[in-house]
Design a protein around this motif. Structure first.
Motif, PDB file in Angstrom:
ATOM      1  N   ASP A 261     -34.013 -24.563 -26.150  1.00 19.85           N
ATOM      2  CA  ASP A 261     -32.852 -23.999 -26.843  1.00 19.85           C
ATOM      3  C   ASP A 261     -31.646 -24.812 -26.415  1.00 19.85           C
ATOM      4  N   THR A 262     -30.565 -24.666 -27.124  1.00 19.47           N
ATOM      5  CA  THR A 262     -29.374 -25.460 -26.832  1.00 19.47           C
ATOM      6  C   THR A 262     -28.141 -24.760 -27.371  1.00 19.47           C
ATOM      7  N   MET A 263     -26.990 -24.949 -26.692  1.00 27.11           N
ATOM      8  CA  MET A 263     -25.737 -24.388 -27.199  1.00 27.11           C
ATOM      9  C   MET A 263     -24.910 -25.455 -27.913  1.00 27.11           C
ATOM     10  N   TRP A 264     -24.773 -26.641 -27.241  1.00 29.54           N
ATOM     11  CA  TRP A 264     -23.942 -27.729 -27.788  1.00 29.54           C
ATOM     12  C   TRP A 264     -24.727 -29.020 -27.993  1.00 29.54           C
ATOM     13  N   ASN A 265     -26.029 -28.899 -28.081  1.00 29.70           N
ATOM     14  CA  ASN A 265     -26.943 -29.982 -28.487  1.00 29.70           C
ATOM     15  C   ASN A 265     -27.302 -31.029 -27.430  1.00 29.70           C
ATOM     16  N   SER A 266     -26.797 -30.895 -26.191  1.00 31.64           N
ATOM     17  CA  SER A 266     -27.184 -31.871 -25.177  1.00 31.64           C
ATOM     18  C   SER A 266     -28.671 -31.748 -24.851  1.00 31.64           C
ATOM     19  N   THR A 267     -29.117 -30.520 -24.647  1.00 29.26           N
ATOM     20  CA  THR A 267     -30.532 -30.301 -24.339  1.00 29.26           C
ATOM     21  C   THR A 267     -31.385 -30.740 -25.527  1.00 29.26           C
ATOM     22  N   GLN A 268     -30.853 -30.539 -26.722  1.00 31.49           N
ATOM     23  CA  GLN A 268     -31.585 -30.968 -27.921  1.00 31.49           C
ATOM     24  C   GLN A 268     -31.712 -32.491 -27.988  1.00 31.49           C
ATOM     25  N   THR A 269     -30.628 -33.195 -27.616  1.00 33.34           N
ATOM     26  CA  THR A 269     -30.683 -34.661 -27.609  1.00 33.34           C
ATOM     27  C   THR A 269     -31.753 -35.121 -26.626  1.00 33.34           C
ATOM     28  N   SER A 312     -33.876 -26.190 -21.249  1.00 33.07           N
ATOM     29  CA  SER A 312     -32.853 -25.136 -21.347  1.00 33.07           C
ATOM     30  C   SER A 312     -31.508 -25.619 -20.828  1.00 33.07           C
ATOM     31  N   PRO A 313     -30.426 -25.288 -21.542  1.00 31.97           N
ATOM     32  CA  PRO A 313     -29.096 -25.506 -20.964  1.00 31.97           C
ATOM     33  C   PRO A 313     -28.832 -24.423 -19.927  1.00 31.97           C
ATOM     34  N   THR A 314     -27.878 -24.705 -19.040  1.00 30.93           N
ATOM     35  CA  THR A 314     -27.503 -23.661 -18.073  1.00 30.93           C
ATOM     36  C   THR A 314     -26.470 -22.733 -18.702  1.00 30.93           C
ATOM     37  N   LEU A 315     -26.713 -21.473 -18.575  1.00 30.66           N
ATOM     38  CA  LEU A 315     -25.774 -20.461 -19.038  1.00 30.66           C
ATOM     39  C   LEU A 315     -25.587 -19.481 -17.881  1.00 30.66           C
ATOM     40  N   ASN A 316     -24.350 -19.370 -17.434  1.00 35.72           N
ATOM     41  CA  ASN A 316     -24.037 -18.436 -16.340  1.00 35.72           C
ATOM     42  C   ASN A 316     -25.008 -18.557 -15.168  1.00 35.72           C
ATOM     43  N   ASN A 317     -25.159 -19.782 -14.691  1.00 37.38           N
ATOM     44  CA  ASN A 317     -25.988 -20.139 -13.520  1.00 37.38           C
ATOM     45  C   ASN A 317     -27.506 -20.043 -13.734  1.00 37.38           C
ATOM     46  N   GLY A 318     -27.913 -19.694 -14.914  1.00 36.51           N
ATOM     47  CA  GLY A 318     -29.354 -19.548 -15.126  1.00 36.51           C
ATOM     48  C   GLY A 318     -29.808 -20.174 -16.420  1.00 36.51           C
ATOM     49  N   GLY A 344     -33.114 -30.130 -18.984  1.00 30.86           N
ATOM     50  CA  GLY A 344     -31.977 -29.334 -19.446  1.00 30.86           C
ATOM     51  C   GLY A 344     -30.646 -29.958 -19.067  1.00 30.86           C
ATOM     52  N   SER A 345     -29.613 -29.492 -19.740  1.00 36.27           N
ATOM     53  CA  SER A 345     -28.256 -29.962 -19.474  1.00 36.27           C
ATOM     54  C   SER A 345     -27.435 -28.844 -18.827  1.00 36.27           C
ATOM     55  N   TYR A 346     -26.478 -29.250 -17.962  1.00 36.15           N
ATOM     56  CA  TYR A 346     -25.625 -28.264 -17.299  1.00 36.15           C
ATOM     57  C   TYR A 346     -24.199 -28.814 -17.235  1.00 36.15           C
ATOM     58  N   GLY A 347     -23.242 -27.954 -16.912  1.00 40.98           N
ATOM     59  CA  GLY A 347     -21.849 -28.384 -16.854  1.00 40.98           C
ATOM     60  C   GLY A 347     -21.343 -28.604 -15.446  1.00 40.98           C
ATOM     61  N   TRP A 348     -21.582 -27.694 -14.515  1.00 47.49           N
ATOM     62  CA  TRP A 348     -21.090 -27.831 -13.139  1.00 47.49           C
ATOM     63  C   TRP A 348     -22.191 -27.557 -12.115  1.00 47.49           C
ATOM     64  N   ALA A 349     -22.435 -26.317 -11.740  1.00 46.46           N
ATOM     65  CA  ALA A 349     -23.421 -26.092 -10.671  1.00 46.46           C
ATOM     66  C   ALA A 349     -24.866 -26.096 -11.164  1.00 46.46           C
ATOM     67  N   GLY A 350     -25.072 -25.983 -12.462  1.00 49.61           N
ATOM     68  CA  GLY A 350     -26.432 -25.957 -13.014  1.00 49.61           C
ATOM     69  C   GLY A 350     -27.194 -24.692 -12.659  1.00 49.61           C
ATOM     70  N   GLY A 351     -28.489 -24.735 -12.836  1.00 54.41           N
ATOM     71  CA  GLY A 351     -29.328 -23.577 -12.500  1.00 54.41           C
ATOM     72  C   GLY A 351     -30.483 -23.346 -13.462  1.00 54.41           C
ATOM     73  N   ASN A 374     -25.959 -33.905 -16.535  1.00 52.32           N
ATOM     74  CA  ASN A 374     -24.636 -33.282 -16.545  1.00 52.32           C
ATOM     75  C   ASN A 374     -23.989 -33.491 -17.916  1.00 52.32           C
ATOM     76  N   PHE A 375     -23.639 -32.381 -18.558  1.00 48.98           N
ATOM     77  CA  PHE A 375     -23.093 -32.402 -19.924  1.00 48.98           C
ATOM     78  C   PHE A 375     -23.920 -33.295 -20.846  1.00 48.98           C
ATOM     79  N   ARG A 376     -23.251 -34.247 -21.549  1.00 49.14           N
ATOM     80  CA  ARG A 376     -23.991 -34.995 -22.579  1.00 49.14           C
ATOM     81  C   ARG A 376     -24.796 -36.135 -21.955  1.00 49.14           C
TER      82      ARG A 376
HETATM   83  C1  LIG Z   1     -21.221 -19.537 -22.228  1.00 51.91           C
HETATM   84  C2  LIG Z   1     -21.512 -20.717 -21.337  1.00 51.91           C
HETATM   85  C3  LIG Z   1     -21.827 -20.519 -20.013  1.00 51.91           C
HETATM   86  C4  LIG Z   1     -22.126 -21.602 -19.172  1.00 51.91           C
HETATM   87  N1  LIG Z   1     -22.463 -21.373 -17.890  1.00 51.91           N
HETATM   88  C5  LIG Z   1     -22.711 -22.435 -17.052  1.00 51.91           C
HETATM   89  C6  LIG Z   1     -23.019 -22.231 -15.679  1.00 51.91           C
HETATM   90  O1  LIG Z   1     -23.029 -21.101 -15.178  1.00 51.91           O
HETATM   91  N2  LIG Z   1     -23.316 -23.303 -14.908  1.00 51.91           N
HETATM   92  C7  LIG Z   1     -23.298 -24.577 -15.413  1.00 51.91           C
HETATM   93  O2  LIG Z   1     -23.621 -25.519 -14.691  1.00 51.91           O
HETATM   94  N3  LIG Z   1     -22.980 -24.803 -16.715  1.00 51.91           N
HETATM   95  C8  LIG Z   1     -22.694 -23.758 -17.535  1.00 51.91           C
HETATM   96  N4  LIG Z   1     -22.350 -23.990 -18.850  1.00 51.91           N
HETATM   97  C9  LIG Z   1     -22.223 -25.361 -19.329  1.00 51.91           C
HETATM   98  C10 LIG Z   1     -23.426 -25.834 -20.113  1.00 51.91           C
HETATM   99  O3  LIG Z   1     -24.592 -25.749 -19.309  1.00 51.91           O
HETATM  100  C11 LIG Z   1     -23.196 -27.258 -20.572  1.00 51.91           C
HETATM  101  O4  LIG Z   1     -22.170 -27.249 -21.557  1.00 51.91           O
HETATM  102  C12 LIG Z   1     -24.441 -27.934 -21.110  1.00 51.91           C
HETATM  103  O5  LIG Z   1     -24.198 -29.293 -21.373  1.00 51.91           O
HETATM  104  C13 LIG Z   1     -24.902 -27.252 -22.387  1.00 51.91           C
HETATM  105  O6  LIG Z   1     -26.050 -27.836 -22.841  1.00 51.91           O
HETATM  106  P1  LIG Z   1     -26.387 -27.733 -24.395  1.00 51.91           P
HETATM  107  O7  LIG Z   1     -25.500 -28.687 -25.148  1.00 51.91           O
HETATM  108  O8  LIG Z   1     -27.832 -28.112 -24.502  1.00 51.91           O
HETATM  109  O9  LIG Z   1     -26.126 -26.329 -24.824  1.00 51.91           O
HETATM  110  C14 LIG Z   1     -22.046 -22.909 -19.683  1.00 51.91           C
HETATM  111  C15 LIG Z   1     -21.716 -23.104 -21.024  1.00 51.91           C
HETATM  112  C16 LIG Z   1     -21.450 -22.041 -21.867  1.00 51.91           C
HETATM  113  C17 LIG Z   1     -21.127 -22.287 -23.313  1.00 51.91           C
END
Ligand SMILES: Cc1cc2nc3c(=O)[nH]c(=O)nc-3n(C[C@H](O)[C@H](O)[C@H](O)COP(=O)(O)O)c2cc1C
Ligand SMILES: [Fe+2]
Ligand SMILES: [Fe+2]
Length: 399
Positions: A261-269, A312-318, A344-351, A374-376
């Motif tokens: 699954d993906t929110m902003w397509n990084s994991t999809q890429t 999986s992207p990271t969402l709220n540490n998981g 998977g892709s994450y923004g900061w701490a991942g998970g 990390n991100f894209r």
């Molecule tokens: C609602 C939301 C919550 C997020 N929570 C976290 C987080 O807890 N830890 C983290 O490392 N990244 C978090 N992120 C950042 C995403 O993991 C990051 O944007 C990632 O590149 C998304 O991958 P995607 O494009 O495949 O969706 C969050 C992003 C969103 C939109």
């Protein structure tokens, strides 16, 4: 209504649920049937019933053949309500009938219907002579619930297997061979649905299935026909028995499956780059976004594929909730003999990747590799994804 006879004195008296699209979460794109069988000899036995809403349809089919009051035995191979739901309706009419089931079946039927019926409990090897025909019972615990049993018609060599060997498929046909008789049209509908059914309903019980098939062989039981409680009746039972042996052993195709699954397509890429690598290594690949494909269809693909990659992207540490939900479903089905990897892709701490790996480990599975970005994903990351795809592809190809 035309009478449907499997062989002399054995009738299909079930119901067709054309509009069913969701069977407790399993998407039944082609509807379903609930198969009940009426055996007419000196005594009359009804084997299984249908879902509650369809009791009228079943009773009408029975009335075409005999007066339902005359039923002597109602065999309940399985407590689940798609087969026992019309038991109260039939027992109200067939007042002298005895209910035949396993000990666990009796417990379950009492819990569901509080019925004070005349129960007779049976176990493997017990027989019931109803004239020239003999019903032989075989315990089939966990295929699908602890209460299950098979009823074997000794003289006719027909196995009434309840959920075992079933498929969800509404059709005007009752026999496997009739579904695929027109050249140019899809001919493997029955097998395709049988695979989906096995994957979603029976996959956790592969070990039990292997033992049960062996036990039936040892009992010296010859099977000419398998009549399950869902879908088509197998006039060529070897075909489905061989498929069950293959599925139960965890034999699969050299195929790589990428599920994410993906929110902003990084994991999809990342998913698509992994897929490219696997495909370039010369194996079949498939990709599924968890909010775009029905999960029960993906599970069928899991059954058939050697490698499964979860992203999986990271969402709220998981991990993303759909990935968590899908993994919960998948781990419960205990797929055998797969090669796993995660990304998977994450923004900061991942998970997310860590959480996916922990979930896999909880099921006893060890991912061969994991990639976190990390991100894209940049060129370097994409190279790693491609290489992972190639690596998995080559392992799968080598068998
Ligand atoms: C609602 C939301 C919550 C997020 N929570 C976290 C987080 O807890 N830890 C983290 O490392 N990244 C978090 N992120 C950042 C995403 O993991 C990051 O944007 C990632 O590149 C998304 O991958 P995607 O494009 O495949 O969706 C969050 C992003 C969103 C939109
Ligand atoms: Fe069942
Ligand atoms: Fe069923």
């Amino acid at each position: 209504m035309t009478k449907i006879e499997l062989t002399a004195g054995v009738y299909w008296v079930g119901a067709i649920d054309w509009n069913l699209r969701d069977f407790h979460g399993y998407t039944t794109l082609r509807g379903a049937t609930y198969n009940a069988y009426l055996i007419v000899d000196e005594k009359i036995a009804l084997v299984d019933t249908v879902k509650h809403d369809f009791s009228g349809e079943m009773l009408n089919r029975i009335r075409e053949i005999i007066d339902p009051e005359k039923i002597d035995y109602v065999v309940s191979n399985h407590v689940e309500m798609d087969h026992s739901g019309s038991l109260p309706a039939i027992m109200k009419i067939a007042t002298k009938a005895q209910v035949i089931c396993t000990e666990k079946g009796k417990e379950g039927l009492i819990r569901h219907f509080r019925g004070t019926w005349d129960f007779r409990t049976v176990k493997t090897g017990d027989e019931l002579k109803i004239g020239k025909k003999t019903l032989f019972f075989i315990n089939a615990s966990m295929l699908h619930w602890p209460d299950n049993m098979f009823t074997y018609l000794k003289e006719d060599k027909i196995l009434l297997s309840n959920d075992g060997f079933g498929q969800h498929l509404a059709s005007s046909f009752r026999f496997d061979e009739d579904v695929c008789s027109l050249a140019g049209y899809d001919c493997d509908t029955v097998m395709e649905e049988a695979a989906k059914y096995y994957a979603n309903i029976l996959m956790p019980f592969g070990g039990i299935i292997l033992k049960k098939i062996e036990e039936i062989r040892k009992l010296g039981i010859e099977i000419k026909m398998i009549a399950p409680s869902h879908g088509m009746i197998w006039t060529n039972p070897i075909k489905i028995i061989e498929a069950y042996l293959k599925w139960a052993k965890g034999e699969s195709k050299p195929k790589v499956l990428v599920i994410y699954d993906t929110m902003w397509n990084s994991t999809q890429t990342m998913a698509k780059e992994i897929l490219k690598g696997a495909s370039d290594s010369g194996v079949e690949v498939s990709l599924f976004h968890l909010r775009k494909t029905d999960w029960s269809e993906i599970i069928k693909e899991v059954l058939e594929s050697k490698a499964v990659l979860i992203g999986s992207p990271t969402l709220n540490n998981g991990m993303f909730p759909t990935v968590g939900g899908f993994l919960t479903y998948l781990m419960g089905l205990r797929p055998r003999n797969k090669l796993w990897a995660t990304f998977g892709s994450y923004g900061w701490a991942g998970g997310a990747v860590k959480a996916v790996n922990e979930k896999l480990k909880s099921g006893g599975y060890e991912p061969v590799e994991s990639i976190e970005v990390n991100f894209r994903p940049d060129e370097n990351d994409l190279g790693k994804c491609y290489a992972l795809g190639q690596k998995i592809g080559s392992i799968v190809k080598a068998g």
